[in-house]
Design an enzyme around this catalytic site. Structure first.
Site, short mmCIF file in Angstrom:
data_model
loop_
_atom_site.label_atom_id
_atom_site.label_comp_id
_atom_site.label_asym_id
_atom_site.label_seq_id
_atom_site.Cartn_x
_atom_site.Cartn_y
_atom_site.Cartn_z
N HIS A 40 -2.68 3.80 -4.72
CA HIS A 40 -1.55 4.67 -4.62
C HIS A 40 -1.60 5.29 -6.25
O HIS A 40 -2.43 4.92 -7.04
CB HIS A 40 -0.08 4.02 -4.50
CG HIS A 40 0.08 2.82 -5.35
ND1 HIS A 40 -0.01 2.75 -6.91
CD2 HIS A 40 0.22 1.67 -4.97
CE1 HIS A 40 0.34 1.67 -7.14
NE2 HIS A 40 0.47 0.83 -6.29
N HIS A 43 -2.21 3.25 -9.40
CA HIS A 43 -3.73 2.86 -9.67
C HIS A 43 -4.55 4.22 -9.99
O HIS A 43 -5.37 3.74 -10.94
CB HIS A 43 -4.23 2.33 -8.17
CG HIS A 43 -3.91 1.39 -7.64
ND1 HIS A 43 -3.20 1.17 -6.25
CD2 HIS A 43 -3.90 -0.34 -7.89
CE1 HIS A 43 -2.98 -0.09 -5.75
NE2 HIS A 43 -3.25 -0.85 -6.97
N SER A 195 1.66 -1.67 -3.48
CA SER A 195 0.95 -1.87 -2.07
C SER A 195 1.90 -2.56 -1.30
O SER A 195 1.83 -2.41 -0.04
CB SER A 195 -0.29 -2.42 -2.18
OG SER A 195 -1.28 -1.88 -3.17
P1 AMP Z 1 -3.29 -4.43 -7.62
O1 AMP Z 1 -3.97 -3.29 -6.73
O2 AMP Z 1 -1.79 -4.61 -7.34
O3 AMP Z 1 -3.88 -5.67 -7.93
O4 AMP Z 1 -2.93 -3.67 -8.99
C1 AMP Z 1 -4.16 -3.07 -9.80
C2 AMP Z 1 -3.78 -2.69 -11.14
O5 AMP Z 1 -2.96 -1.72 -10.83
C3 AMP Z 1 -3.00 -3.65 -11.78
O6 AMP Z 1 -3.40 -3.67 -13.21
C4 AMP Z 1 -1.33 -3.28 -11.66
O7 AMP Z 1 -0.87 -3.53 -12.68
C5 AMP Z 1 -1.73 -1.79 -11.56
N1 AMP Z 1 -0.67 -1.28 -10.77
C6 AMP Z 1 -0.03 -1.47 -9.85
N2 AMP Z 1 1.05 -0.87 -9.23
C7 AMP Z 1 1.13 0.20 -10.38
C8 AMP Z 1 2.10 0.89 -10.76
N3 AMP Z 1 3.18 1.09 -9.92
N4 AMP Z 1 2.09 1.77 -11.85
C9 AMP Z 1 1.03 1.47 -12.79
N5 AMP Z 1 -0.01 0.55 -12.80
C10 AMP Z 1 -0.14 -0.10 -11.65
#
Ligand code: AMP
Length: 288
Positions: A40, A43, A195
């Protein structure tokens, strides 16, 4: 903007390493954005920050089994690789997309994997209701850092406890990488992008911004000089319940290391919260 608009997609450690080695041979620095996919704008904002900071950007998509508890959503976690690749191509910030299978990341299998154990902070806050979660995160992030060997690692503020623990891991294991934080990307109504938001039905989705609203109220009261932390967090949990969420915790901590808030200067505090809403466990945090 990265040098190429279309990311090269690889699924093996050796292919990732040889591409990255060719960049290193040309003297190019590498920034790394690990994700679990279902990408999204949050990311993608990390990828944009990475592209602004280094000529080469590696993103990984890997739904890491070792960070999910037995009753958590590993099997249901959204896997949307085709849509993810479209987003990545449209933004043009990623040079290499690493999409390994578990057998590639854990060559001896999950049961026989070397695992990391983080210090006690990993059992507090989100760790209290997700036993082993952050140890699993460390177990995979350390591997990914060893595979990619980036100069810069970009993580999001949204998962702030994870970020603090990864900073600690990097320092404690002497890993040669610099961690940088990207701000939390939000929907127009304030809900932090995640997500897991797709688990919300229409009615739950309307209630979900309450988490951010309640944390913002605590932050504002702290800014106005409120210091009864226990009263502030208890009231915040009551407000979450009134809004139809099931609070896990609301806590005020010191920003640098998530130690008790009382040990922090006023401007060094962070308000963190987690709450269940239907199948989703929402988390958020705001700096004071
Ligand atoms: P994930 O795919 O949930 O493991 O997240 C991957 C990376 O994206 C991690 O460093 C999260 O902290 C970051 N992330 C997830 N959601 C957000 C968001 N809304 N804003 C900024 N970074 C995010």
């Amino acid at each position: 903007m990265a040098a190429t608009a279309t990311a090269r997609v690889v699924d093996t450690v050796s292919a990732a390493r040889s591409t990255i080695a060719s960049w290193r041979a040309a003297g190019e620095r590498v920034a790394f954005v690990p994700t679990m996919g279902n990408l999204h704008a949050g990311h993608m904002s990390l990828a944009a920050l990475a592209a602004a900071a280094a000529p080469r950007v590696v993103m990984s998509i890997f739904v890491n089994p070792t960070q999910f508890g037995p009753s958590e959503d590993f099997a249901a976690y959204p896997r949307t690789l085709a849509a993810d690749e479209t987003l990545i191509a449209a933004a043009g910030d990623v040079d290499l997309l690493f999409v390994p299978e578990a057998a590639e990341v854990y060559p001896f299998g999950i049961e026989h994997a070397v695992r990391l154990q983080l210090p006690p902070l990993a059992r507090e806050l989100c760790g209290a209701s997700r036993p082993g979660h952050f140890d699993g995160v460390a177990t995979v992030v350390c591997r990914l850092l060893n595979i990619v060997a980036p100069d810069l690692l970009f993580l999001g503020q949204k998962d702030y406890q994870q970020l603090v623990l990864m900073q600690r891991m990097i320092a404690d294991l002497h890993l040669p990488v610099e961690l940088r934080m990207g701000p939390t990307h939000r929907e127009p109504d304030g809900l932090a992008m995640s997500s897991r938001n797709r688990y919300l039905d229409a009615e739950q989705r309307k209630r979900a911004p309450a988490l951010q609203r309640v944390l913002a109220r605590v932050r504002d009261e702290l800014r106005r000089g409120a210091r009864d932390f226990a009263q502030l967090t208890a009231q915040a949990c009551a407000e979450l319940e009134n809004a139809g969420l099931r609070p896990d915790y609301v806590e005020i901590r010191r920003r640098g290391d998530l130690a008790a808030a009382a040990s922090a200067r006023d401007e060094e505090r962070v308000v963190l919260g987690a709450a269940w809403l239907g199948r989703a466990r929402l988390i958020d945090n705001l700096f004071v």
